[in-house]
Design an enzyme around this catalytic site. Structure first.
Site, short mmCIF file in Angstrom:
data_model
loop_
_atom_site.label_atom_id
_atom_site.label_comp_id
_atom_site.label_asym_id
_atom_site.label_seq_id
_atom_site.Cartn_x
_atom_site.Cartn_y
_atom_site.Cartn_z
N CYS A 1 45.58 43.51 33.93
CA CYS A 1 44.48 44.42 33.59
C CYS A 1 44.13 45.33 34.76
CB CYS A 1 43.26 43.64 33.11
SG CYS A 1 42.83 42.27 34.16
N HIS B 1 54.76 47.09 49.58
CA HIS B 1 53.86 47.10 48.43
C HIS B 1 54.01 45.81 47.62
CE1 HIS B 1 51.26 48.95 45.46
NE2 HIS B 1 52.06 48.47 44.53
#
Lengths: 422, 270
Positions: free
Chosen positions: A50, A99
């Site tokens: 989400c 990342h």
């Protein structure tokens, strides 16, 4: 051939867009096989939570691969690619490695250190493995990312220290008592927050639980729900004598626990500590009980203050975690047999970060009255400046490395920033 | 050869102290590991140094106050290592080692000063028992002090409701109180028995116990403080902050006692 990650996250994309792009597992399978069927990627993995939607992949032309992947994704969800394009970020090679490490280690999370993200990355990896879109590059990358995440959790405290009021209360109790097993809890009032705090204590072994409420029936209901016993509200003073932790959350307008009441029971307790968690507003426990020996009384504001301190502690730990991730990413890059520029980038970063931390500390000592907000703003501001300054030289170094002309650039950067000989 | 070994041991303790304090501030796991290594290295060197000294002197290295303090430090470090594992208090070193360091530097600076005629004065075997028991007691009180200090600091954090770095580093109050109580209960019998032997021996050898000996006088003050604390804990249910304050006062008196022995003229001292 390059490793890349492209996507959007809570950092730059609004929740409306994120929820539109979130993909459930079945769709994800289709998406993975469709994207890899186009042939633009050799390997791929899609992470959809989400808070972020990211495509990791290995491709000869990362730009094209990203476009193809998100075109598919947008088509599945009926979103116009034009609304997604502006918020997409892309990282390539060493940046993509860093990342991936940061995401898995929960450094890129909305609440730094939250534990769910690692599980979500592992699920995404398992799914991509099942769909056979994982190859050697992503396999090495994510196996290492999981190891780094574990290391970060073990060696720093970014995941420790409660960030919710009710967990903060549990942690405080654990700083007063040596473990919560067998500690008696008295819950006064039947509020939701109080019940939640009591449940957390029970999960950590607190027992038995007593419930006092002005309405006897409500007390009995709550006692049943918590496997405790109801005690008459009128006998609060007696009940205080035998418990270790008191949670109050009544709707009373006047304090239900007074200093005099507590003082009376403390005499008989032989210095056994008594911990009040007062989450009622207006307060249920007179604040001055905190001045009694062996009594600790935290109201809702105190608990929020502890939570803020906990978050600051997490952020402090996050800096150490970032350094650790940076080191691991550099190691990973070195193992991959390329990027001779990473050590320079790391020391350049360390150099500027060192200056930043030192100057911020100096500034803060001159601002003893600074509020936490001000302090945080200074931190954020200075970090942003450092990152902006670093961006151009780091990009240049990376490009030069890829172009095979890094040597002169490395020397230049070492000279300019006084990094010492390499 | 023995001063070199002692110096190396002290160097180990200095390194361990620095690393432990750094660990308290920085909380890097490797700092703690290094601190442990330095502590153990210092302790082993210290053990060898004491053995070498004992062989050279042909008697236990307890013949002067500074020798005895050196042994007390050695015992204290051993216990600190054990307590750290037993209670899981990783920051213990930061509170014990500075005291250890002060003690060992003290005994190092006064090492050369022997007590004239000590060999003759120390004729009886009881005197060795007296010294041995007292120093084991002192070692326990070093830990007692560290536990009490940590308790007071943690309690202050909890009362102030503003968690600082120490709130996160220090263990819970109950553990610290238990540590303080147990070290008191352990150290006290040693100190008491040791002092009784000292009194008996002094009565026989010197005729009077307290005559012109500041150390003897002060040591009974320290004993009285510890006795009071123990009685308060056992009978009146003293715990927590009050007990911790008394532990700190008791230790301050003990340090004063030892300093008096080292720096003032008297029968114990140099």
């Amino acid at each position: 051939m390059a490793l890349f990650v492209a996507g959007l996250s809570h950092k730059n994309a609004p929740v409306e867009l994120r929820e539109q792009l979130a993909v459930e597992e079945d769709k994800l399978r289709e998406l993975l096989s469709d994207v890899s069927a186009t042939g633009v990627v050799q390997e791929t993995l899609i992470l959809s939570t989400c808070n972020r939607v990211e495509v990791y992949g290995v491709a000869d032309a990362p730009g094209e691969a990203r476009a193809v992947a998100f075109r598919h994704l947008c088509r599945y969800r009926g979103v116009s690619p034009a609304s997604v394009e502006p918020v997409l970020y892309t990282h390539v090679d060493a940046d993509a490695v860093r990342h991936a490490f940061r995401v898995a280690a929960s450094l890129d999370s909305m609440m730094i250190g939250e534990p769910q993200i690692l599980g979500q990355v592992k699920d995404a990896f398992a799914l991509a493995q099942a769909c056979e879109t994982i190859g050697p590059v992503l396999h090495t990358l994510f196996t290492q990312a999981f190891a780094v995440a574990k290391k970060v959790r073990g060696e720093t405290e970014i995941a420790r220290h409660a960030v919710s009021v009710s967990f903060a209360a549990v942690e405080l109790a654990k700083k007063i008592f040596a473990g919560l097993r067998g500690r008696a809890v008295l819950l006064v009032g039947a509020g939701k927050m109080g019940e939640l705090a009591a449940r957390h204590l029970v999960e950590h072994g607190a027992f038995p639980i007593y419930v006092a409420n002005r309405t006897w029936q409500r007390a009995e209901e709550m006692a049943r729900a918590l496997s405790g016993a109801a005690v008459p509200f009128a006998e609060l003073g007696t009940a205080l004598a035998s418990v270790d932790i008191v949670i109050t959350s009544t709707g009373a307008t006047e304090p239900v626990v007074t200093r005099a009441m507590v003082q009376r029971v403390m005499h008989g307790r032989r210095a056994r500590p008594l911990f009040f968690i007062d989450i009622a507003v207006p307060r249920d426990v007179e604040g001055s009980v905190n001045t009694l020996d062996d009594v600790y009384c935290y109201n809702i504001d105190d608990l929020k203050q502890v939570v803020e301190a906990n978050i600051r502690e997490r952020l402090r730990e996050a800096q150490r975690a970032e350094a650790l991730v940076e080191r691991e990413a550099a190691k990973f890059g070195a193992r991959q047999g390329d990027v001779e520029v990473i050590p320079t980038i790391v020391s350049l970063r360390a150099r500027l970060e060192g200056i930043r931390v030192g100057e911020v500390r100096k500034a803060l000592t001159r601002l003893p009255g600074a509020t936490p907000e001000t302090r945080e703003a200074i931190e954020v501001l200075s970090s942003a400046i450092v990152n902006k300054i670093l961006h151009a030289p780091i990009t240049k170094l990376r490009e030069s490395s890829r172009a095979g002309s890094s040597r002169s650039w490395l020397e230049l950067v070492h000279e300019l920033f006084g990094l010492g000989r390499k | 050869m023995y001063p070199t070994l002692f110096d190396l041991a002290i160097f180990g303790y200095i390194a361990a102290t620095g690393l432990s304090l750094a660990y308290l501030v920085q909380r890097e796991e490797w700092l703690h590991r290094l601190a442990s290594v330095a502590t153990i290295a210092g302790w082993v060197l210290h053990a060898v140094a004491l053995l070498a000294l004992a062989f050279r002197l042909g008697r236990p290295p307890l013949g002067s106050l500074s020798e005895a303090m050196s042994v007390a430090v050695w015992v204290a470090v051993l216990w600190a290592l054990w307590v750290e594992r037993q209670y899981g208090v990783k920051v213990l070193g930061a509170f014990v080692l500075p005291v250890v360091l002060v003690f060992s530097l003290n005994s190092a600076t006064t090492r050369s000063l022997g007590i004239p005629g000590i060999e003759r004065a120390l004729g009886g075997a009881w005197i060795w028992v007296h010294i041995g028991l007292v120093l084991v007691g002192i070692a326990a009180f070093v830990l007692n002090f560290a536990g009490a200090l940590m308790y007071v600091l943690q309690e202050r954090q909890l009362k102030a409701k503003r968690p600082g770095a120490l709130y996160y580093r220090l263990p819970d109050l109950e553990t610290l109180d238990r540590l303080t109580y147990r070290t008191l209960a352990l150290g006290f019998p040693f100190l008491t028995t040791g002092l009784i032997l000292g009194v008996l021996w002094a009565g026989r050898a010197w005729g009077s116990v307290f005559a012109y000996d500041p150390l003897a006088l002060l040591s009974f003050v320290a004993w009285a403080i510890y006795a009071g604390t123990l009685a308060g804990r056992a009978a009146a249910g003293w715990r927590g902050r009050r007990a911790a304050y008394f532990a700190i006062i008791g230790f301050a008196t003990l340090v004063l006692t030892l300093s008096a022995g080292l720096f003032l003229p008297g029968r114990h001292g140099s």
